[in-house]
Design an enzyme around this catalytic site. Structure first.
Site, short mmCIF file in Angstrom:
data_model
loop_
_atom_site.label_atom_id
_atom_site.label_comp_id
_atom_site.label_asym_id
_atom_site.label_seq_id
_atom_site.Cartn_x
_atom_site.Cartn_y
_atom_site.Cartn_z
CG ASP A 139 -10.25 0.22 4.76
OD1 ASP A 139 -10.13 0.04 3.75
OD2 ASP A 139 -8.96 0.66 5.84
CE LYS A 172 -3.53 -2.12 2.06
NZ LYS A 172 -4.28 -2.58 2.96
CD GLN A 229 -3.43 -4.02 6.41
OE1 GLN A 229 -4.21 -3.31 5.73
NE2 GLN A 229 -4.10 -5.20 6.33
N1 GUN Z 1 -6.90 -6.38 5.87
C1 GUN Z 1 -7.52 -7.01 4.71
N2 GUN Z 1 -8.02 -6.49 3.76
C2 GUN Z 1 -7.82 -5.28 4.52
C3 GUN Z 1 -8.51 -4.15 3.84
O1 GUN Z 1 -9.14 -4.25 3.14
N3 GUN Z 1 -8.61 -2.88 4.65
C4 GUN Z 1 -8.19 -3.23 6.01
N4 GUN Z 1 -8.33 -1.33 6.41
N5 GUN Z 1 -7.35 -4.52 6.46
C5 GUN Z 1 -7.73 -5.19 5.51
#
Ligand code: GUN
Length: 301
Positions: A130, A63, A107
């Site tokens: 998100d 990311k 996350q």
């Molecule tokens: N953990 C796995 N996929 C995601 C996501 O799309 N966003 C976040 N914040 N955590 C994750």
């Protein structure tokens, strides 16, 4: 923009999410440059990782790298697993107030002593890239503009590129998670599909699946969806990314759909890897740019 291979009899077109995501990131880079010229700052994304889960570390690294590659500013916070929840909440508060930060992502999963809902709700809805905040999920469910969960948004982009107008299609979703299944259902309803959400208590799952013009599998069970569950000519979106061990002792990634069988029945399907996976981060960047635009124009979400 189409990113799928030509159809051969009995062989599904492959929907190339990797190529689609690369194109999306390139478009975003140009729009980020325009944003900087207009507003004098770069869109900024803050990513918070608590603990050292190896899979989360890989996701977060990707990311951050892709954020920087599109010309956005990345703010990276890696905190020890034992960090008190109150410290994460005050960091979020500080980021909520920062004019340089347009998007905030924590996350998941979080360590057990933290309340995922409390953390998610602490993020300002307009910075919730998100799309997990109840304001955003609520707005999605009543068809108002909002920030939308990245993986289902990526699936929708692939479906629209493949099929065009989705009105009237029978859509069946396997899985009712807050991150994928439920927002996917809302997105497809907003596109005028007839939507069925199936889950672990659903009876006659294969029968539901066989009615689907659009089948979205998001259960996290390797190759659970068999070829004979698929309606001939269906479009199949496989969200699963499962690591399995082969007979020879090697490991490989497979989806929730038995790919080799399904591709003889479906008209089009996403491969694993290289299908939905790359779309998630591309949509995170899309949401960050969208959030930055809305904050510059003083939007209500
Ligand atoms: N953990 C796995 N996929 C995601 C996501 O799309 N966003 C976040 N914040 N955590 C994750």
């Amino acid at each position: 923009m189409t990113h799928s291979s030509p159809t051969q009899p009995g062989k599904a077109r492959l929907i190339d999410g990797k190529a689609f995501a690369a194109q999306l990131r390139e478009d975003i880079s140009h729009r980020v440059a325009d944003f900087k010229n207009t507003h004098g700052i770069a869109p900024g994304l803050a990513v918070i990782l608590v603990g050292s889960d190896p899979a989360s570390q890989v996701y977060v690294r990707n990311k951050i790298r892709q954020t920087q590659e599109t010309g956005m500013q990345s703010f990276d916070y890696q905190l020890p697993a034992k960090t008190p929840e109150s410290e994460v909440l005050s960091l979020i508060d500080q980021l909520n107030q920062s004019p340089d930060v347009h998007g905030i992502l924590v996350q998941l999963p979080l360590p057990g002593h933290m309340d995922e809902h409390r953390i998610t709700e602490a993020i300002l809805p307009e910075k919730d890239v998100d799309g997990f905040h109840p304001v955003n999920t609520g707005r999605l469910s009543i068809g108002l503009p909002c920030l939308t969960s990245c993986t289902p948004l990526g699936c929708l982009m692939l479906l629209k590129a493949e099929l065009g107008d989705l009105s009237g299609k029978e859509a069946v979703i396997i899985g009712r998670s807050n991150m994928v299944g439920k927002p996917m259902a809302a997105l497809l309803l907003n596109e005028n599909c007839t939507v069925t959400v199936t889950h672990s208590h659903t009876q006659n799952l294969a029968e539901h699946c066989r009615r689907a013009d659009i089948l979205v599998a998001a259960v996290g069970r390797p190759e659970m969806v068999k070829g004979h569950w698929i309606k001939p000519g269906a479009t199949v979106i496989d969200v699963g990314i499962n690591r399995i061990e082969t007979a020879s002792g090697e490991s490989r990634l497979v989806g929730d759909v038995a790919f080799n069988d399904a591709k003889t029945v479906a008209a089009a399907m996403t491969p694993v890897p290289g299908g939905v996976g790359p779309m998630t981060i591309a949509c995170l960047l899309h949401n960050t740019l969208e959030a930055a635009h809305r904050q510059q124009s003083v939007s209500t979400i």
